[in-house]
Design a protein around this motif. Sequence first.
Motif, PDB file in Angstrom:
ATOM      1  N   THR A   1      85.926  -8.466  23.946  1.00 59.57           N
ATOM      2  CA  THR A   1      84.828  -8.836  24.860  1.00 59.57           C
ATOM      3  C   THR A   1      84.530 -10.326  24.776  1.00 59.57           C
ATOM      4  O   THR A   1      84.311 -10.984  25.805  1.00 59.57           O
ATOM      5  N   ALA A   2      84.557 -10.868  23.556  1.00 60.49           N
ATOM      6  CA  ALA A   2      84.298 -12.304  23.392  1.00 60.49           C
ATOM      7  C   ALA A   2      85.358 -13.120  24.121  1.00 60.49           C
ATOM      8  O   ALA A   2      85.060 -14.104  24.814  1.00 60.49           O
ATOM      9  N   LYS A   3      86.607 -12.648  23.998  1.00 57.58           N
ATOM     10  CA  LYS A   3      87.718 -13.347  24.658  1.00 57.58           C
ATOM     11  C   LYS A   3      87.544 -13.331  26.176  1.00 57.58           C
ATOM     12  O   LYS A   3      87.777 -14.317  26.867  1.00 57.58           O
ATOM     13  N   LEU A   4      87.098 -12.166  26.651  1.00 52.57           N
ATOM     14  CA  LEU A   4      86.913 -11.973  28.086  1.00 52.57           C
ATOM     15  C   LEU A   4      85.815 -12.894  28.622  1.00 52.57           C
ATOM     16  O   LEU A   4      85.959 -13.531  29.671  1.00 52.57           O
ATOM     17  N   GLN A   5      84.732 -12.979  27.868  1.00 54.54           N
ATOM     18  CA  GLN A   5      83.635 -13.853  28.297  1.00 54.54           C
ATOM     19  C   GLN A   5      84.061 -15.315  28.317  1.00 54.54           C
ATOM     20  O   GLN A   5      83.744 -16.054  29.248  1.00 54.54           O
ATOM     21  N   ALA A   6      84.820 -15.717  27.288  1.00 52.62           N
ATOM     22  CA  ALA A   6      85.302 -17.100  27.228  1.00 52.62           C
ATOM     23  C   ALA A   6      86.190 -17.400  28.432  1.00 52.62           C
ATOM     24  O   ALA A   6      86.089 -18.466  29.051  1.00 52.62           O
ATOM     25  N   LEU A   7      87.033 -16.436  28.766  1.00 52.75           N
ATOM     26  CA  LEU A   7      87.930 -16.622  29.916  1.00 52.75           C
ATOM     27  C   LEU A   7      87.133 -16.790  31.201  1.00 52.75           C
ATOM     28  O   LEU A   7      87.404 -17.688  32.003  1.00 52.75           O
ATOM     29  N   LYS A   8      86.137 -15.922  31.372  1.00 55.54           N
ATOM     30  CA  LYS A   8      85.350 -15.976  32.615  1.00 55.54           C
ATOM     31  C   LYS A   8      84.605 -17.304  32.738  1.00 55.54           C
ATOM     32  O   LYS A   8      84.365 -17.791  33.846  1.00 55.54           O
ATOM     33  N   ALA A   9      84.225 -17.889  31.594  1.00 53.54           N
ATOM     34  CA  ALA A   9      83.512 -19.171  31.622  1.00 53.54           C
ATOM     35  C   ALA A   9      84.470 -20.324  31.931  1.00 53.54           C
ATOM     36  O   ALA A   9      84.084 -21.333  32.519  1.00 53.54           O
TER      37      ALA A   9
END
Lengths: 141, 556
Positions: free
Chosen positions: B490-498
């Motif tokens: 989830t952390a990786k996903l959020q970083a990607l979206k940012a």
Amino acid sequence: MSERPIRVLIAKPGLDGHDRGAKVIAQALRDAGMEVIYTGLRQTPEQIVEAALQEDVQVVGLSILSGAHMHLFPAVVEGLRAQGADDILVVGGGIIPDEDIPLLKEAGIAEIFGPGTPTTEIIRFIREEVAKRTQKEEGKQ
Amino acid sequence: MFEKEKLESIRASAKEYRERLEAQVKKRPERQAGFVTDSGIEIKTLYTPEDIADLDYERDLGFPGSYPFTRGVQPNMYRGRLWTMRQYAGFGTAEETNARFRYLLEQGQTGLSVAFDLPTQIGYDSDHPLARGEVGKVGVAIDSLEDMETLFEGIPLDKVSTSMTINSPAAILLAMYIAVAEKQGVTPDKLNGTIQNDILKEYIARGTYIFPPGPSMRLITDVFAYCSKNVPNWNTISISGYHIREAGSTAVQEVAFTLADGIAYVQAAIDAGLNVDDFAPRLSFFFNAHLNFFEEIAKFRAARRLWAKIMKERFGAKNPRSWMLRFHTQTAGCSLTAQQPMVNIMRTAFEALSAVLGGTQSLHTNSYDEALALPSDESVLIALRTQQVIGYEIGVGDTVDPLGGSYYIESLTNEIEEKAMAYIKKIDELGGAPEAIEFMQKEIKDSAYRYQMDIESGKKVVIGINKFQMEYEKPKNLLKVDPAVAERQTAKLQALKARRDNQKVKQVLNNLREAASTKENLMPLFIDAVKAYATLGEICDTLREVFGEYRQQIVF
């Protein structure tokens, strides 16, 4: 004492689609004279609790093979408790590692049936547990 | 296969044999009142030329590498090259799975096979509420192209062939694979591998569907059309009996329902305007290898002959490659026991041997601890070594179809073909596989129940379950997926979206939404979308808006 057949909800929580076990158990319980409702796949704990209440079952059988049992099984028990339905017997089956079993029992799952369990054993367990609970209820009245 | 006079004489001496047999049985009763295969085909005491009197070698068997391919799809089969040893693997994050892939390649595995977690298979990102508890559990979590890049890091995609067990969102994962290859400098025409892409068996037996049958079939034919032009060596579908068998079908039902699904895909592609010989050579199959040894061997041979006839006679395919049923096999997970798990090594070895004697192109052998957990490094290594022993030490691949001509095997092959054909006819009458989903579910459910009851009555022996039970030591070192995977993912996903260009993402998704409601081939739009790092969940949500979601009919 009325001879009302035992009512059971067999449910598949989570995203796991392997329902061979669930269907075999459902049919075996039905052949043993119980009234069985099967939820079908992909049920959330909330949906299972709702179905259990709506169908007025005495037993909920949960089946899972995907490894998500530690998250999903206790959620069903908690949901039932929150609705004041903690008299409903909850049992589980599937691929459940040994070390998870005591934790699940602590969370309120009455028994976990692993691979290779004969259906007769599950039927016997359900009958005995439901009888105990019925006696307790009658004792209270 | 035999001269008339010879048959007459065999018949005469068989009469005398039967008399002796009867006397013997009267004196000493047989182990069981009767013998049947797992599909319920009656097994005789002895098979003779009488049982295959009508068999015409050229018509029914022929030579390996030619119609009807009963004896195999290549002229010299494993004398040229052994089957691809392809162990299915995937768990946790892309990093962990990448490490397992590299380990298996170092140990001599010759192809990769990716297991995806359930959220990925159902088109949810790892942070979706329904993904809770499931992230990274039964396979690797893939949310975006970024995860796919990590998954194949350091693995040259022009050198390995990769099989991906993905169905409903198969086209999107293939788009990611193509995009990763491009980043490695590998053009699509150099890619080898398979996407499972078989939605019908998901409705029938495995449950990881997203969209209703209509749009799902369209995604599949889009892949056929796109790959026939751009990714010519890719197996665009793996029509799978495996899960049908795991759900409890018999061997006969496995052949019948799988080929009925195959018929539906071919028909859908033809209806979409494709030429059968343009896509049919890239269709592949996936079967289960169960315990009833000879029945399994016969099953593979029967399936191959039946498919060849279907493609040639029913669909009028002209290219011999269109007639060829090539298949991957996995040993039967449902035959493994949690009790005395080391015995599973033997079960798996015999199942694998039946697949090889049946002429498989690729094989996965199950690990002995799979009734308890995902396989550990140690158990998966023994499983791979099992294949290597079969391939390198026991000589079964040194001649082609060594059991061809066996009275029993040929008789069983005929019988399985006949019974499977009767089912296919029934499914045709119901309007084809998409219309017959519930019929097939019911047949499978009944077989599963019968199998379980046969075990409970002791009619069917399972060592450790109903015979030869004992105390046993549980395997140690069972694989446990780190529960923190979901948070990391989830952390990786959020970083990607940012980090990504969100304007661009919005645009590619809008383009996709528009195209989805037309008949346009969606593959190029998926490739654009994944390259912009739109997530799998976002892409599938866009399609859900247009296509809707499948609602299961509960058959029980």
